[in-house]
Design a protein around this motif. Structure first.
Motif, short mmCIF file in Angstrom:
data_model
loop_
_atom_site.label_atom_id
_atom_site.label_comp_id
_atom_site.label_asym_id
_atom_site.label_seq_id
_atom_site.Cartn_x
_atom_site.Cartn_y
_atom_site.Cartn_z
N SER A 59 0.86 -1.18 0.00
CA SER A 59 0.00 0.00 0.00
C SER A 59 0.90 1.23 0.00
CB SER A 59 -0.92 0.03 1.23
OG SER A 59 -0.17 0.20 2.42
N GLN A 99 0.73 5.53 1.03
CA GLN A 99 -0.02 6.62 1.64
C GLN A 99 0.51 7.95 1.13
OE1 GLN A 99 1.17 3.99 3.64
NE2 GLN A 99 -0.88 3.10 3.71
N TYR A 121 0.65 11.96 2.46
CA TYR A 121 0.48 12.85 3.59
C TYR A 121 0.75 14.28 3.14
CZ TYR A 121 0.73 8.88 6.87
OH TYR A 121 0.50 7.73 7.57
N LEU A 128 -2.49 12.46 7.21
CA LEU A 128 -2.82 11.50 6.16
C LEU A 128 -3.89 12.05 5.23
CD1 LEU A 128 -2.53 8.54 5.09
CD2 LEU A 128 -4.49 7.99 6.56
N THR A 163 -4.94 6.45 1.45
CA THR A 163 -4.22 5.19 1.30
C THR A 163 -4.69 4.53 0.02
OG1 THR A 163 -3.99 4.81 3.68
CG2 THR A 163 -3.85 2.89 2.26
N VAL A 173 -4.32 0.87 -2.17
CA VAL A 173 -3.96 -0.50 -1.87
C VAL A 173 -3.90 -1.38 -3.12
CG1 VAL A 173 -4.63 -2.56 -0.57
CG2 VAL A 173 -4.99 -0.31 0.43
N LEU A 208 4.05 14.28 0.99
CA LEU A 208 4.92 13.15 1.23
C LEU A 208 4.21 11.85 0.86
CD1 LEU A 208 5.86 14.39 4.78
CD2 LEU A 208 7.57 14.07 3.00
N TYR A 246 5.65 -7.72 7.36
CA TYR A 246 5.77 -6.46 8.07
C TYR A 246 7.04 -5.73 7.64
CZ TYR A 246 8.02 -3.43 11.29
OH TYR A 246 8.73 -2.40 11.79
N ASN A 247 6.93 -4.46 7.50
CA ASN A 247 8.08 -3.61 7.26
C ASN A 247 7.77 -2.23 7.77
OD1 ASN A 247 10.73 -3.77 6.17
ND2 ASN A 247 9.90 -4.81 4.40
N LYS A 248 8.80 -1.54 8.20
CA LYS A 248 8.61 -0.19 8.71
C LYS A 248 8.10 0.71 7.60
CE LYS A 248 13.46 0.82 7.85
NZ LYS A 248 13.96 -0.55 7.68
N LEU A 249 7.41 1.74 7.95
CA LEU A 249 6.89 2.71 6.99
C LEU A 249 7.98 3.70 6.66
CD1 LEU A 249 4.17 3.44 5.59
CD2 LEU A 249 3.92 5.20 7.33
N ILE A 250 8.29 3.82 5.37
CA ILE A 250 9.31 4.76 4.94
C ILE A 250 8.66 5.87 4.13
CG2 ILE A 250 11.16 3.07 4.97
CD1 ILE A 250 10.81 2.91 1.90
N PHE A 251 9.31 7.02 4.12
CA PHE A 251 8.79 8.20 3.45
C PHE A 251 9.71 8.63 2.32
CE2 PHE A 251 5.20 9.94 5.89
CZ PHE A 251 5.20 9.08 6.97
N GLY A 252 9.10 9.21 1.29
CA GLY A 252 9.87 9.91 0.29
C GLY A 252 10.34 11.25 0.84
N ALA A 253 11.18 11.93 0.08
CA ALA A 253 11.74 13.21 0.53
C ALA A 253 10.73 14.35 0.43
CB ALA A 253 12.99 13.55 -0.27
#
Lengths: 117, 112
Positions: free
Chosen positions: B31, B33, B35, B45, B48, B50, B88, B97-104
């Motif tokens: 998925s 997101q 922001y 937010l 989302t 999916v 963002l 499972y994986n941590k949520l990462i953000f673009g710059a």
């Protein structure tokens, strides 16, 4: 309030001092994140707590950084022997879900702005 | 290496113009997101997505998830000064499972 609460909102410290930043997540949220945001930049992942599982610490930039989450609720991010490059806004976020599309739906606090002189 | 690449980095436009912001990756995401962040506040937010190929609309904002779930776009129609902010994209790579990462992020300024 019912949102994510962070304290202090602003912290000015001298190089070499230790600082503690606090995050109160939304009640019942099992996932908690810490991110760092330098001026005008995106979010840098630091650490992730997911329920009772071992935290994902892969984003912590050095061993001067540590975080804990007590009782599955409040979290504290500690930076030891602060350096000028630690200056940034530290954002905390929580989420009610740990899997699926909802896992990416985070609720953020307003952040703690850290300035190291 | 930035897992989520956003473009453009900066966008300055006049009120009423249309714009598109892109979020690209070589990884597949379960998925994504979007922001929006305003100065002095945490990100909020927007949406989302999916399903590959999914299109979601939020008033004047249209979000699309690529068929292969590796990219996404945000299109704003008739931009308003209130749309000004940092946009963002974020996601967790597929495979459990994986941590949520953000673009710059893309910093948008809409001038009256």
């Amino acid at each position: 309030g019912a949102g994510v609460s962070q304290s202090p909102s602003n912290k000015v410290t001298e190089k070499g001092k230790d600082v503690e930043l606090r995050c109160d997540p939304i009640s019942g949220h099992t996932a908690l994140y810490w991110y760092r945001q330098s001026l005008g930049q995106g979010l840098e992942f630091l650490i992730y707590f997911q329920g009772n599982s071992a935290p994902d610490k892969s984003g912590l930039p050095s061993d001067r950084f540590s975080a804990e989450r007590t009782g599955g609720s409040v979290s504290t991010l500690t930076i030891q022997r602060t350096q000028q490059e630690d200056s940034a806004v530290y954002l905390c976020a929580s989420s009610p879900a740990t899997s699926g599309g909802k896992a990416g739906e985070l609720f953020f606090g307003e952040g703690s702005r850290l300035t190291v002189l | 290496t930035q897992l989520l690449e956003q473009s453009p980095q900066f966008l300055s436009i006049q009120e009423g113009e249309n714009l598109t912001v892109y979020c690209n990756s070589s990884s597949v995401f379960s998925s994504l997101q979007w922001y929006r962040q305003e100065p002095g506040e945490g990100p909020v937010l927007l949406v989302t997505v999916v399903t590959g190929g999914e299109v979601k609309k939020l008033k004047r904002l249209t979000f699309q998830f690529g068929d292969a779930r590796k990219d996404s776009s945000l299109h704003i129609t008739a931009a308003q000064p209130g749309d000004t902010g940092l946009y963002l994209c974020a996601g967790s790579p597929s495979g459990g499972y994986n941590k949520l990462i953000f673009g710059a992020g893309t910093r948008l300024a809409v001038h009256p």
